[in-house]
Design a protein around this motif. Sequence first.
Motif, PDB file in Angstrom:
ATOM      1  N   THR A 129      94.485  90.932 142.114  1.00 64.53           N
ATOM      2  CA  THR A 129      95.729  90.341 141.614  1.00 64.53           C
ATOM      3  C   THR A 129      95.476  89.358 140.477  1.00 64.53           C
ATOM      4  OG1 THR A 129      96.721  90.567 143.814  1.00 64.53           O
ATOM      5  CG2 THR A 129      97.779  89.034 142.285  1.00 64.53           C
ATOM      6  N   ALA A 130      94.426  88.550 140.588  1.00 63.29           N
ATOM      7  CA  ALA A 130      94.158  87.519 139.585  1.00 63.29           C
ATOM      8  C   ALA A 130      93.801  88.096 138.225  1.00 63.29           C
ATOM      9  CB  ALA A 130      93.033  86.607 140.072  1.00 63.29           C
ATOM     10  N   ALA A 131      93.358  89.347 138.175  1.00 63.57           N
ATOM     11  CA  ALA A 131      92.974  89.940 136.888  1.00 63.57           C
ATOM     12  C   ALA A 131      94.152  90.021 135.927  1.00 63.57           C
ATOM     13  CB  ALA A 131      92.372  91.328 137.107  1.00 63.57           C
ATOM     14  N   PRO A 135      92.488  85.924 130.908  1.00 61.16           N
ATOM     15  CA  PRO A 135      92.467  86.202 129.465  1.00 61.16           C
ATOM     16  C   PRO A 135      91.518  87.315 129.051  1.00 61.16           C
ATOM     17  CG  PRO A 135      91.446  84.083 129.966  1.00 61.16           C
ATOM     18  CD  PRO A 135      92.116  84.544 131.217  1.00 61.16           C
ATOM     19  N   VAL A 136      90.510  87.605 129.870  1.00 62.11           N
ATOM     20  CA  VAL A 136      89.563  88.672 129.536  1.00 62.11           C
ATOM     21  C   VAL A 136      89.911  89.975 130.241  1.00 62.11           C
ATOM     22  CG1 VAL A 136      87.137  89.396 129.650  1.00 62.11           C
ATOM     23  CG2 VAL A 136      87.716  87.025 129.085  1.00 62.11           C
ATOM     24  N   PHE A 137      90.299  89.923 131.504  1.00 63.76           N
ATOM     25  CA  PHE A 137      90.456  91.115 132.331  1.00 63.76           C
ATOM     26  C   PHE A 137      91.879  91.666 132.380  1.00 63.76           C
ATOM     27  CE2 PHE A 137      86.307  89.857 133.504  1.00 63.76           C
ATOM     28  CZ  PHE A 137      85.709  90.865 134.235  1.00 63.76           C
ATOM     29  N   SER A 138      92.837  90.978 131.789  1.00 63.82           N
ATOM     30  CA  SER A 138      94.243  91.367 131.957  1.00 63.82           C
ATOM     31  C   SER A 138      94.584  92.719 131.356  1.00 63.82           C
ATOM     32  CB  SER A 138      95.158  90.300 131.356  1.00 63.82           C
ATOM     33  OG  SER A 138      94.886  90.128 129.972  1.00 63.82           O
ATOM     34  N   PHE A 139      93.785  93.226 130.412  1.00 62.74           N
ATOM     35  CA  PHE A 139      94.086  94.511 129.770  1.00 62.74           C
ATOM     36  C   PHE A 139      93.746  95.703 130.645  1.00 62.74           C
ATOM     37  CE2 PHE A 139      89.588  94.386 129.172  1.00 62.74           C
ATOM     38  CZ  PHE A 139      89.174  95.697 128.972  1.00 62.74           C
ATOM     39  N   LEU A 140      92.979  95.475 131.707  1.00 56.91           N
ATOM     40  CA  LEU A 140      92.464  96.592 132.498  1.00 56.91           C
ATOM     41  C   LEU A 140      93.549  97.251 133.347  1.00 56.91           C
ATOM     42  CD1 LEU A 140      89.162  94.909 133.700  1.00 56.91           C
ATOM     43  CD2 LEU A 140      89.303  96.899 132.191  1.00 56.91           C
ATOM     44  N   HIS A 163      88.450  85.867 141.982  1.00 54.80           N
ATOM     45  CA  HIS A 163      88.058  87.252 142.255  1.00 54.80           C
ATOM     46  C   HIS A 163      88.861  88.183 141.352  1.00 54.80           C
ATOM     47  CE1 HIS A 163      87.370  90.514 145.588  1.00 54.80           C
ATOM     48  NE2 HIS A 163      86.581  90.671 144.539  1.00 54.80           N
ATOM     49  N   LEU A 164      88.157  88.983 140.537  1.00 54.51           N
ATOM     50  CA  LEU A 164      88.826  89.792 139.524  1.00 54.51           C
ATOM     51  C   LEU A 164      88.764  91.296 139.772  1.00 54.51           C
ATOM     52  CD1 LEU A 164      87.517  87.824 136.412  1.00 54.51           C
ATOM     53  CD2 LEU A 164      89.836  87.730 137.371  1.00 54.51           C
ATOM     54  N   VAL A 229      83.575  98.958 128.943  1.00 50.84           N
ATOM     55  CA  VAL A 229      82.780  98.548 127.785  1.00 50.84           C
ATOM     56  C   VAL A 229      83.573  97.670 126.814  1.00 50.84           C
ATOM     57  CG1 VAL A 229      81.218 100.523 127.919  1.00 50.84           C
ATOM     58  CG2 VAL A 229      83.281 100.680 126.510  1.00 50.84           C
ATOM     59  N   GLN A 230      84.863  97.508 127.061  1.00 57.19           N
ATOM     60  CA  GLN A 230      85.657  96.607 126.223  1.00 57.19           C
ATOM     61  C   GLN A 230      85.602  95.150 126.703  1.00 57.19           C
ATOM     62  OE1 GLN A 230      89.690  98.046 125.193  1.00 57.19           O
ATOM     63  NE2 GLN A 230      89.102  99.988 126.127  1.00 57.19           N
ATOM     64  N   LEU A 231      85.007  94.918 127.880  1.00 50.28           N
ATOM     65  CA  LEU A 231      85.028  93.570 128.447  1.00 50.28           C
ATOM     66  C   LEU A 231      84.243  92.560 127.622  1.00 50.28           C
ATOM     67  CD1 LEU A 231      84.801  94.371 132.251  1.00 50.28           C
ATOM     68  CD2 LEU A 231      86.634  93.104 131.110  1.00 50.28           C
ATOM     69  N   LEU A 232      83.092  92.926 127.109  1.00 55.43           N
ATOM     70  CA  LEU A 232      82.306  91.972 126.322  1.00 55.43           C
ATOM     71  C   LEU A 232      83.032  91.539 125.046  1.00 55.43           C
ATOM     72  CD1 LEU A 232      78.754  93.381 126.963  1.00 55.43           C
ATOM     73  CD2 LEU A 232      79.490  91.046 127.456  1.00 55.43           C
ATOM     74  N   PRO A 233      83.575  92.459 124.234  1.00 54.24           N
ATOM     75  CA  PRO A 233      84.350  91.980 123.081  1.00 54.24           C
ATOM     76  C   PRO A 233      85.594  91.197 123.464  1.00 54.24           C
ATOM     77  CG  PRO A 233      84.374  94.384 123.208  1.00 54.24           C
ATOM     78  CD  PRO A 233      83.359  93.912 124.187  1.00 54.24           C
ATOM     79  N   ARG A 234      86.216  91.526 124.591  1.00 55.36           N
ATOM     80  CA  ARG A 234      87.363  90.745 125.056  1.00 55.36           C
ATOM     81  C   ARG A 234      86.934  89.326 125.446  1.00 55.36           C
ATOM     82  NH1 ARG A 234      92.885  92.675 125.380  1.00 55.36           N
ATOM     83  NH2 ARG A 234      93.015  91.327 127.219  1.00 55.36           N
ATOM     84  N   PHE A 235      85.771  89.203 126.056  1.00 51.66           N
ATOM     85  CA  PHE A 235      85.207  87.893 126.399  1.00 51.66           C
ATOM     86  C   PHE A 235      85.045  87.049 125.138  1.00 51.66           C
ATOM     87  CE2 PHE A 235      81.027  85.637 126.589  1.00 51.66           C
ATOM     88  CZ  PHE A 235      81.328  84.674 127.530  1.00 51.66           C
ATOM     89  N   VAL A 236      84.497  87.646 124.089  1.00 47.04           N
ATOM     90  CA  VAL A 236      84.299  86.929 122.830  1.00 47.04           C
ATOM     91  C   VAL A 236      85.625  86.538 122.209  1.00 47.04           C
ATOM     92  CG1 VAL A 236      83.340  87.088 120.508  1.00 47.04           C
ATOM     93  CG2 VAL A 236      82.073  88.040 122.439  1.00 47.04           C
TER      94      VAL A 236
END
Length: 241
Positions: A129-131, A135-140, A163-164, A229-236
């Motif tokens: 739910t928290a994802a 700001p990084v995981f919401s697109f998933l 927990h994401l 594989v989009q998580l790292l650029p989203r993190f940045v």
Amino acid sequence: MTQPRYRLLQAREADEPTRAEEHAAFADKLGIPADAIASFDLLTERPTFDRVTAGVDAVLVGGSGRFGINDDTPWLPAFIDVLGELAARDYPTFASCFGFQGLVVALGTSVVSDPTCSEVGTYEVSTCTAAASDPVFSFLPAHFAAQMGHKDSAAALPSGAVHLVQSNRCAYQAIRLGNNVYATQFHPELSCADNRQRFQRYFTEYSAAFGEQEARSILDAFRPSPEAVQLLPRFVDALFG
């Protein structure tokens, strides 16, 4: 935006081809030149907060090859300590697999070896739910494919962790600590081709663990993980954009 610079903490022996391949995989998924990532050899250098953060904007941590987080290895305590300090200071950090395990141990949670929770290959994972508000995981999407390669798993959620992501076999697949520290049990730095190549590197070990027929079945079952594989650029983007 000025290109951030990174320190990659690596627990890889000098003769492991995966040492250079891991460095290249992080650079590729971040979309940056390889020299924007400075490697730090955990086997020969003692990590401290000042040493691993000097001259960089974020710290990355990857896998471990032949090492486990519960091994009786002289360099491990300093590695775990520096991960705990990175979390305590909320320093921008993205840790995958072995890095995830080191981080949760630093925060007082045990990591256990349980064959029923091991995942090697490509697995479906699910967002928590928290994802949706992260700001990084919401697109998933609710379910997505991720590259795996672990036999050990966190026994519980560390105190203060958000927990994401979870999976059917492994409850704790991704967490956030504070605003700037992320960790995944899966490997967002690896594409399907990267992970398949890594599996082939350790095929003898996997054949001994699973039997050769099962190991070949895993090898044939790798599939793409385009969202992961989009998580790292989203993190940045979330931290430095």
